[in-house]
Motif scaffolding. Structure first.
Motif, PDB file in Angstrom:
ATOM      1  N   TYR A 185      31.533  12.472  84.641  1.00 50.23           N
ATOM      2  CA  TYR A 185      32.242  12.931  85.833  1.00 50.23           C
ATOM      3  C   TYR A 185      32.218  11.853  86.918  1.00 50.23           C
ATOM      4  O   TYR A 185      33.252  11.500  87.495  1.00 50.23           O
ATOM      5  N   GLU A 186      31.042  11.319  87.203  1.00 51.97           N
ATOM      6  CA  GLU A 186      30.903  10.313  88.265  1.00 51.97           C
ATOM      7  C   GLU A 186      31.662   9.033  87.934  1.00 51.97           C
ATOM      8  O   GLU A 186      32.261   8.417  88.817  1.00 51.97           O
ATOM      9  N   LEU A 187      31.658   8.627  86.675  1.00 51.41           N
ATOM     10  CA  LEU A 187      32.387   7.438  86.260  1.00 51.41           C
ATOM     11  C   LEU A 187      33.895   7.627  86.454  1.00 51.41           C
ATOM     12  O   LEU A 187      34.578   6.753  87.000  1.00 51.41           O
ATOM     13  N   LEU A 188      34.407   8.776  86.034  1.00 53.40           N
ATOM     14  CA  LEU A 188      35.838   9.052  86.202  1.00 53.40           C
ATOM     15  C   LEU A 188      36.201   9.114  87.685  1.00 53.40           C
ATOM     16  O   LEU A 188      37.211   8.537  88.105  1.00 53.40           O
ATOM     17  N   LEU A 189      35.388   9.762  88.475  1.00 52.84           N
ATOM     18  CA  LEU A 189      35.642   9.874  89.914  1.00 52.84           C
ATOM     19  C   LEU A 189      35.632   8.494  90.569  1.00 52.84           C
ATOM     20  O   LEU A 189      36.476   8.194  91.420  1.00 52.84           O
ATOM     21  N   HIS A 190      34.699   7.644  90.158  1.00 54.44           N
ATOM     22  CA  HIS A 190      34.609   6.285  90.712  1.00 54.44           C
ATOM     23  C   HIS A 190      35.803   5.426  90.294  1.00 54.44           C
ATOM     24  O   HIS A 190      36.373   4.703  91.110  1.00 54.44           O
ATOM     25  N   GLN A 191      36.190   5.506  89.011  1.00 53.18           N
ATOM     26  CA  GLN A 191      37.273   4.661  88.499  1.00 53.18           C
ATOM     27  C   GLN A 191      38.651   5.113  88.977  1.00 53.18           C
ATOM     28  O   GLN A 191      39.502   4.282  89.251  1.00 53.18           O
ATOM     29  N   THR A 230      40.721  22.083  85.875  1.00 54.71           N
ATOM     30  CA  THR A 230      40.702  22.482  84.459  1.00 54.71           C
ATOM     31  C   THR A 230      41.066  21.298  83.574  1.00 54.71           C
ATOM     32  O   THR A 230      40.436  21.061  82.541  1.00 54.71           O
ATOM     33  N   MET A 231      42.077  20.521  83.982  1.00 59.34           N
ATOM     34  CA  MET A 231      42.481  19.347  83.192  1.00 59.34           C
ATOM     35  C   MET A 231      41.410  18.268  83.210  1.00 59.34           C
ATOM     36  O   MET A 231      41.168  17.619  82.189  1.00 59.34           O
ATOM     37  N   ILE A 232      40.765  18.080  84.352  1.00 64.10           N
ATOM     38  CA  ILE A 232      39.668  17.107  84.427  1.00 64.10           C
ATOM     39  C   ILE A 232      38.571  17.524  83.444  1.00 64.10           C
ATOM     40  O   ILE A 232      38.036  16.701  82.694  1.00 64.10           O
ATOM     41  N   ARG A 254      29.793  22.958  88.576  1.00 62.60           N
ATOM     42  CA  ARG A 254      28.387  22.651  88.885  1.00 62.60           C
ATOM     43  C   ARG A 254      28.223  21.162  89.219  1.00 62.60           C
ATOM     44  O   ARG A 254      27.484  20.801  90.126  1.00 62.60           O
ATOM     45  N   LEU A 255      28.919  20.295  88.489  1.00 63.17           N
ATOM     46  CA  LEU A 255      28.814  18.848  88.729  1.00 63.17           C
ATOM     47  C   LEU A 255      29.354  18.482  90.099  1.00 63.17           C
ATOM     48  O   LEU A 255      28.809  17.596  90.765  1.00 63.17           O
ATOM     49  N   GLU A 256      30.405  19.160  90.520  1.00 64.55           N
ATOM     50  CA  GLU A 256      31.004  18.852  91.826  1.00 64.55           C
ATOM     51  C   GLU A 256      30.085  19.237  92.967  1.00 64.55           C
ATOM     52  O   GLU A 256      30.153  18.645  94.053  1.00 64.55           O
ATOM     53  N   LYS A 257      29.215  20.196  92.755  1.00 66.41           N
ATOM     54  CA  LYS A 257      28.315  20.684  93.807  1.00 66.41           C
ATOM     55  C   LYS A 257      27.076  19.813  93.945  1.00 66.41           C
ATOM     56  O   LYS A 257      26.381  19.866  94.943  1.00 66.41           O
ATOM     57  N   LYS A 258      26.789  19.005  92.926  1.00 71.23           N
ATOM     58  CA  LYS A 258      25.570  18.180  92.949  1.00 71.23           C
ATOM     59  C   LYS A 258      25.767  16.962  93.809  1.00 71.23           C
ATOM     60  O   LYS A 258      26.761  16.388  93.965  1.00 71.23           O
TER      61      LYS A 258
END
Length: 190
Positions: free
Chosen positions: A154-160, A171-173, A186-190
């Protein structure tokens, strides 16, 4: 932006072209307007073209026998998209490519790509570089899917690709990352 200007800038990010060379290659590309949700490639069709995104966002995906969707790739402006294994063999494809927004794409058929490269040989260098870059990106994604945790993916995709998160649904992500929608929340809340 005029698609010819866009195309020239896209190509010249890799190789320089004279005005004459650009005028030679331009007719090999066909501009196509694609409405949101429309498919430009359907599973089972013979694949003969690839598409350069001038404007918009698309996804390449496949579905399993129960209809679960697996997103293989997103494509935003300046990205290429197709069902490449089928394109290379000009065979029936396994993927669909669908517009997630109203799009403008430039279609380049496999035959036209061959003719264009014969007419302007330096285009072989351009396509070789694009294919190599695509292969590197795909290999990085496969390795990430194999070894990274959901949080790391998740963090890699968000960064790139931060712009992607503004353009496609959560949902697509989640489908692209291979996690559930709940896990993504849950990942977005961390």
């Amino acid at each position: 932006m005029d698609y010819a200007i866009f195309l020239r800038q896209h190509i010249e990010a890799v190789i320089a072209l004279t005005d004459e060379e650009f005028q030679t290659i331009l007719p090999y590309f066909s501009p196509i307007e694609v409405n949101i949700k429309a498919l430009i490639i359907e599973a089972g069709q013979i694949i003969t073209s690839e598409f350069l995104v001038v404007k918009g966002c698309l996804k390449a995906f496949t579905e399993d026998e129960v209809g679960k969707e697996y997103i293989i790739q997103f494509a935003m402006e300046d990205w290429w998209i197709s069902d490449y294994p089928a394109l290379v063999n000009e065979s029936k494809g396994n993927m669909c490519v669908q517009a997630l927004e109203d799009c403008l794409v430039l279609e380049l058929s496999f035959d036209n790509r061959k003719k264009m490269c014969e007419a302007v040989p330096k285009m072989y260098i351009f396509h070789g570089q694009k294919a190599f870059s695509g292969y590197v990106a795909l290999q990085k994604r496969v390795l990430s899917m194999m070894k990274n945790s959901a949080k790391e993916k998740y963090e890699l995709l968000l960064h790139q690709y931060p712009a992607l998160f503004q353009r496609v649904s959560k949902t697509m992500i989640a489908q692209y990352l291979g996690v559930s929608r709940e896990t993504l929340s849950r990942l977005e809340k961390k």
